[in-house]
Structure formats: structure tokens, C-alpha cells
Design a protein around this motif. Structure first.
Motif, short mmCIF file in Angstrom:
data_model
loop_
_atom_site.label_atom_id
_atom_site.label_comp_id
_atom_site.label_asym_id
_atom_site.label_seq_id
_atom_site.Cartn_x
_atom_site.Cartn_y
_atom_site.Cartn_z
N LEU A 84 22.90 0.84 -87.09
CA LEU A 84 22.24 -0.32 -87.70
C LEU A 84 21.50 -1.16 -86.66
N GLY A 85 21.03 -0.51 -85.62
CA GLY A 85 20.33 -1.22 -84.56
C GLY A 85 19.11 -1.98 -85.05
N TRP A 86 18.47 -1.48 -86.09
CA TRP A 86 17.31 -2.16 -86.64
C TRP A 86 17.66 -3.56 -87.15
N MET A 87 18.91 -3.76 -87.60
CA MET A 87 19.32 -5.06 -88.11
C MET A 87 19.42 -6.12 -87.00
N VAL A 88 19.67 -5.67 -85.79
CA VAL A 88 19.84 -6.61 -84.68
C VAL A 88 18.67 -6.55 -83.71
N LEU A 89 17.59 -5.93 -84.12
CA LEU A 89 16.40 -5.82 -83.27
C LEU A 89 15.90 -7.18 -82.77
N PRO A 90 15.94 -8.24 -83.60
CA PRO A 90 15.47 -9.54 -83.10
C PRO A 90 16.25 -10.04 -81.86
N LEU A 91 17.44 -9.54 -81.65
CA LEU A 91 18.23 -9.95 -80.48
C LEU A 91 17.60 -9.48 -79.18
N ARG A 92 16.69 -8.52 -79.26
CA ARG A 92 16.02 -8.00 -78.06
C ARG A 92 14.72 -8.73 -77.75
N VAL A 93 14.31 -9.64 -78.63
CA VAL A 93 13.07 -10.40 -78.42
C VAL A 93 13.41 -11.64 -77.60
N ARG A 94 12.90 -11.69 -76.38
CA ARG A 94 13.24 -12.75 -75.43
C ARG A 94 13.05 -14.16 -76.00
N LEU A 96 13.17 -15.15 -79.05
CA LEU A 96 14.11 -15.44 -80.15
C LEU A 96 15.54 -15.63 -79.66
N ARG A 97 15.83 -15.14 -78.48
CA ARG A 97 17.21 -15.13 -78.02
C ARG A 97 17.85 -16.53 -77.94
N PRO A 98 17.20 -17.54 -77.34
CA PRO A 98 17.85 -18.86 -77.28
C PRO A 98 18.20 -19.46 -78.64
N PRO A 99 17.28 -19.46 -79.62
CA PRO A 99 17.69 -20.03 -80.91
C PRO A 99 18.74 -19.18 -81.62
N LEU A 100 18.69 -17.87 -81.43
CA LEU A 100 19.71 -17.02 -82.05
C LEU A 100 21.07 -17.24 -81.39
N GLU A 101 21.09 -17.42 -80.08
CA GLU A 101 22.34 -17.75 -79.37
C GLU A 101 22.92 -19.06 -79.90
N TRP A 102 22.06 -20.06 -80.04
CA TRP A 102 22.51 -21.36 -80.55
C TRP A 102 23.10 -21.19 -81.96
N ALA A 103 22.39 -20.48 -82.82
CA ALA A 103 22.85 -20.27 -84.19
C ALA A 103 24.18 -19.51 -84.20
N TYR A 104 24.31 -18.52 -83.33
CA TYR A 104 25.54 -17.75 -83.26
C TYR A 104 26.72 -18.64 -82.85
N VAL A 105 26.53 -19.46 -81.83
CA VAL A 105 27.59 -20.36 -81.37
C VAL A 105 28.01 -21.30 -82.50
N GLN A 106 27.04 -21.82 -83.25
CA GLN A 106 27.37 -22.71 -84.37
C GLN A 106 28.15 -21.94 -85.45
N PHE A 107 27.70 -20.75 -85.74
CA PHE A 107 28.40 -19.93 -86.74
C PHE A 107 29.83 -19.66 -86.29
N ALA A 108 30.00 -19.23 -85.05
CA ALA A 108 31.34 -18.91 -84.54
C ALA A 108 32.25 -20.13 -84.61
#
Length: 143
Positions: A84-94, A96-108
Motif C-alpha cells: 500500500l505504498g501508494w497510500m503513503v506516497l505524500p510522506l515522500r514529498v519534502r 508536505l512532510r512538516p504539515p503531515l508530521e504536525w498532523a500525525y503528532v496531533q492525531f497520536a
């Protein structure tokens, strides 16, 4: 699953986390993943450089060669290993990484509340695992 490519340390007290582990388990036809529930009473099998505070703060995984992955890197590795690598492809976009990290920390941080909001607040079933490791075929991981 003698030597999994990735061992995921997850919070079995979190209904959303249990659901994600069950989904990964169903997709893991090749036995690339192992799962360790950090909410199991007496858990003490900490990956190198971690403690319970770190494991509770974000998802952790350990690669076959001993590399400890945290947060989104753990998710990227797990999803890629089950096809399912296609589902997490945005994680490889430099960019997008900071806002996704922030969102992940909030979710966790709010995963229990989010689980309840999603209607996933059922109590955790008693683990049917070998020690702290849930292996393929464990009825606890089938969802």
C-alpha cells in the motif's frame, strides 16, 4: 514469520490502533510484519533508545537490521511492505512532510478521543498472543 522485515510497536489500548494493526495484518500475506502491543501488562521489550513515553507519543517500528523508525517513517515502511505504498506516497514529498508530521503528532496525542469519535471505542479484547508478539493467525488480530 521467523524474521519479519518490520516489527511494529503499537498501543493495543487504542481502538483505532488495533483496527489499523488488524488491517495491516490482513494485507501482510508474506509475513513481513510482526506486531508488539505496548499496552500488554508487563511490557518491557523496548526498542533501542526508547522508553514508554516515546512509544506512547508515536508509533515505532524496528527493521530487520535493527533500525528504529518513528512516527510517519514507521507508517511508510509498514504500508509499503504490505503493498500500500501508494497510500503513503505524500510522506515522500519534502514540502508536505512538516504539515503531515504536525498532523500525525496531533492525531497520536488524541488517538483515544478520535477512536471514540469514529465509533471505535470498544474495549480491547484479551490478547491471544505469544508473549508480547502477536503472530499470524492470532484471533486477536483478526478484525
Amino acid at each position: 514469520m521467523n524474521n519479519p522485515a518490520l516489527t511494529i510497536y503499537f498501543d493495543g489500548a487504542c481502538a483505532f490502533c488495533r483496527a489499523e494493526v488488524a488491517a495491516l495484518r490482513r494485507r501482510d500475506r508474506g509475513g513481513a510484519l510482526a506486531f508488539i502491543d505496548i499496552a500488554t501488562p508487563g511490557f518491557a521489550d523496548f526498542p533501542t533508545g526508547t522508553d514508554m513515553t516515546a512509544l506512547q507519543a508515536q508509533l515505532h517500528a524496528v527493521t530487520r537490521d535493527g533500525q528504529v523508525l518513528r512516527g510517519l517513517d514507521s507508517m511508510h515502511a509498514a504500508y509499503t511492505l504490505v503493498g500500500l505504498g501508494w497510500m503513503v506516497l505524500p510522506l515522500r514529498v519534502r514540502m508536505l512532510r512538516p504539515p503531515l508530521e504536525w498532523a500525525y503528532v496531533q492525531f497520536a496525542r488524541h488517538r483515544y478521543r478520535i477512536s471514540r469519535l469514529l465509533g471505535l471505542s470498544t474495549p480491547a479484547p484479551a490478547p491471544q498472543c505469544d508473549g508480547n508478539v502477536c503472530r499470524p493467525g492470532s484471533p486477536w488480530l483478526k478484525g
